[in-house]
Design an enzyme around this catalytic site. Structure first.
Site, mmCIF file in Angstrom:
data_model
loop_
_atom_site.group_PDB
_atom_site.id
_atom_site.type_symbol
_atom_site.label_atom_id
_atom_site.label_comp_id
_atom_site.label_asym_id
_atom_site.label_seq_id
_atom_site.Cartn_x
_atom_site.Cartn_y
_atom_site.Cartn_z
ATOM 1 N N HIS A 100 3.413 10.932 11.396
ATOM 2 C CA HIS A 100 4.491 11.837 10.967
ATOM 3 C C HIS A 100 5.814 11.241 11.423
ATOM 4 C CE1 HIS A 100 7.006 15.240 10.242
ATOM 5 N NE2 HIS A 100 7.171 15.520 11.505
ATOM 6 N N TYR A 114 -6.215 -8.882 -4.820
ATOM 7 C CA TYR A 114 -5.107 -8.978 -3.868
ATOM 8 C C TYR A 114 -5.696 -9.051 -2.464
ATOM 9 C CZ TYR A 114 -0.849 -7.979 -1.292
ATOM 10 O OH TYR A 114 0.218 -8.059 -0.424
ATOM 11 N N HIS A 173 11.223 19.387 5.359
ATOM 12 C CA HIS A 173 10.771 18.832 6.630
ATOM 13 C C HIS A 173 10.723 17.298 6.533
ATOM 14 C CE1 HIS A 173 7.643 19.203 10.142
ATOM 15 N NE2 HIS A 173 8.576 18.317 10.365
ATOM 16 N N HIS A 203 10.399 11.277 10.621
ATOM 17 C CA HIS A 203 11.561 11.843 9.917
ATOM 18 C C HIS A 203 12.357 10.675 9.327
ATOM 19 C CE1 HIS A 203 11.769 16.191 11.545
ATOM 20 N NE2 HIS A 203 10.567 15.720 11.798
ATOM 21 N N ASP A 250 1.311 -0.263 -6.360
ATOM 22 C CA ASP A 250 0.438 -1.088 -5.517
ATOM 23 C C ASP A 250 -0.276 -0.240 -4.469
ATOM 24 O OD1 ASP A 250 0.804 -3.590 -6.653
ATOM 25 O OD2 ASP A 250 2.522 -4.095 -5.399
#
Lengths: 232, 232, 232, 232
Positions: free
Chosen positions: B94, B228, B170, B96, B119
């Site tokens: 998480h 890839y 948020h 910001h 991708d």
């Protein structure tokens, strides 16, 4: 046997993170050896933190691996076709640099607004339209090369005067006489893309640079009487 | 007993400032040990400058502290519910980060405009609507997890194909098979968010990438015939 | 003989990459020695990575090379004319810094919106119109100097109060009592250009700073009763 | 005698360049000693490169220099009046950080769009209107303090809940229980200003965060039952 070529390719690749042009592994540089008819390219998905010259893969112009134990970049067929077709280029760079990608996603040519741009080329940076479904579902990376040739043909551009292109919804390819020069062009393109974006935010009606100034700057750097640089 | 897990969690957390994804303590990473049925998470409000592996807190899937002397991240209940519900994820991040937050504050999904996005996933990045007042005033961080499940259910998304989400007003949560992969996804999301923002500034009428190109890029990296990377 | 001047010029040039004002070789700084009637300037196209004080070229006010083995900056004639005409300046900086170039490409003066700007000058930063075709095809870099004088004359500006200018479709020139001060002004201009751009994005109807506040900030730093700084 | 205070002030000032909040000398931090009734502040116009703790100037609440050989910041009277009036603050920071200045120049409060903002205050960041001519031509820096009090009074804000303000056409002031906290607030303000700017670029019709979510985030960090951080 390919040590010098691998090192040239390695050094050019390592410039990408230093110049802020890649996040993780989103980019690759190749370098060609015209005498041996092969090119060196970054292995696919290998982090720049652990990359070594020995990891660099050697391929021929049909994208077949000639030497190296790793799998080459997933974009190898594009590089191969460009080397095969344009016999005077020495290096190719592909990145997902932020502002160049933004223009590619927007699907627009980058207009030539100033001398920073004209010092390097005297045309808008072309954005090749997205490939047809048949091209994408066929030999995609090979067709990406063909799409680049098509946009240069349609717009009447020379690949030695315009050493950069955007692929719509994808990102930039740049090239040059050496791998190092192709990386230089990738950095110039990113900066020109950023400046053009900011220019239109400040003045949406900005006109292109006028022809005389455009030619003056291009010629003083690239013309027969160029006086920029040390002439070597 | 939890030393390896703490170190994995610590290393992943320390990537956040290196990747420019956090200011001060505005972010946290957790790593799960499925055999022991616990996860490790950053302690709340502790600066990255002084964080050590020993500070990492161990919790169970009901967000109860199992080991450690510090208070875990205030977002611990969200992590716990995600681990409890999605038994195949190994790490959660998480942040910001600036551009991801801007899209979350704007309350909009991030449209899939190019191959940098494709991708990694072949859908828009979903923005889960702001929680109801009852959810916010109830068990807020637990309900944040439920809000994520709801938006995936409503949009018919798979959390193994789309490893990232925005919470309106948020910011982003990302996950992956490992804590390190969840941090990688957090960096990809921030870059994709920045590119999409710039794209719309340059051309407000930009259309999404077409299906064939979107699928091509996703499949060449994640499909059964992916080419890839080094296949390991 | 010119060692001190070369070193002053070298040190000022090396500030450009440190301040993030140049990509590759897109910039140059010169420093004048009024007693000897010469100025020192960066050689053309030499990378900052390998530049040494010894590489710095010495020229007279007619842009003739007086000492040095390298070719001077392609912008040398502009520097020469400014030194010749404005006998009280000691250094000149030219960059292609991103936001200053964006305003130059947009062809607009930078409006004076706040005290960051007023601390350094109490006028809009002028954007000199693009040169006429005759000027461009004639003695271009010399005429660039004349274009700067023209815009100062037309707008009634003093070059000691406004130590910076934009050239339309090109970029900024700044000057000052020393080479170091001209670099300082280049950095201030880039920041003021960035702030003005952001200000108009947030509020397109932003009015200029009012006269009293503009004068207060300029005078507290530059007036006869200035109390900013240590008075030395 | 003031050595500890000088060092606290010095350390806080040195955070400004590390956090990217100042160009050259465009900022200052002060720290107060309530027992001795004095505060320490950066000397005016001294570069962060050469600043030492010994250079820090000591002043009383009427902005008279009590100790130190250098001239204090030109903003000293603003700091003095804030300390005199708000007896519970311990440090003050003034910067010209880019995005905070852009909002100040635009003359707009920063709307509260998300939890990054609400984690620190539950109000818009107020922009105090430009001072009257009489205030500017009178005791300008002292009146700047009065203008801050006025906007807090008019909007009914508490300076302990909102530890930051913009001055129209100028820039931000922030404060806190310590000098270090005031610098922290300056960095938070710059990031919140940047996020709010980007949010409105993405969606010009973005609504403020709803009250329940705003209160939840503020209270979990600052309320009586706060559970963010380590409670010390």
């Amino acid at each position: 046997m390919y040590r010098t070529l691998q090192e040239e390719c390695y050094e050019a690749n390592m410039q990408l993170p230093r110049l802020g042009l890649v996040l993780f592994t989103f980019g690759n540089v190749s370098a060609v050896d015209r005498e041996q008819g092969v090119f060196a390219i970054k292995p696919s998905g290998v982090s720049y933190d652990i990359l070594t010259p020995n990891d660099i893969v050697i391929c021929d112009y049909d994208a077949r691996v000639v030497a190296g134990t790793l799998r080459p970049s997933s974009d190898t067929k594009t590089h191969a076709l460009l080397y095969k077709t344009w016999s005077d280029i020495g290096g190719i760079t592909h990145t997902h640099s932020t502002h160049a990608v933004a223009w590619a996603q927007a699907g627009l040519d980058i207009p030539i607004f100033g001398t920073t741009h004209a010092d390097h080329t005297h045309h808008d940076i072309p954005c090749a339209p997205v490939l047809t479904d048949a091209m994408i579902e066929g030999d995609y990376e090979h067709e990406t090369g063909n799409q680049i040739f098509d946009v240069f043909r349609e717009k009447g551009l020379s690949h030695t005067e315009v050493e950069m292109v955007l692929l719509q919804n994808h990102g930039p390819f740049t090239w040059g006489k050496t791998a190092e020069k192709s990386v230089y062009n990738a950095a110039v393109l990113e900066e020109v893309a950023r400046m053009a974006y900011l220019t239109l935010q400040i003045n949406p009606n900005t006109a292109r640079i006028k022809d005389t100034l455009r030619n003056k700057h291009y010629q003083r750097k690239h013309g027969t009487n160029a006086y920029y640089g040390q002439g070597c």
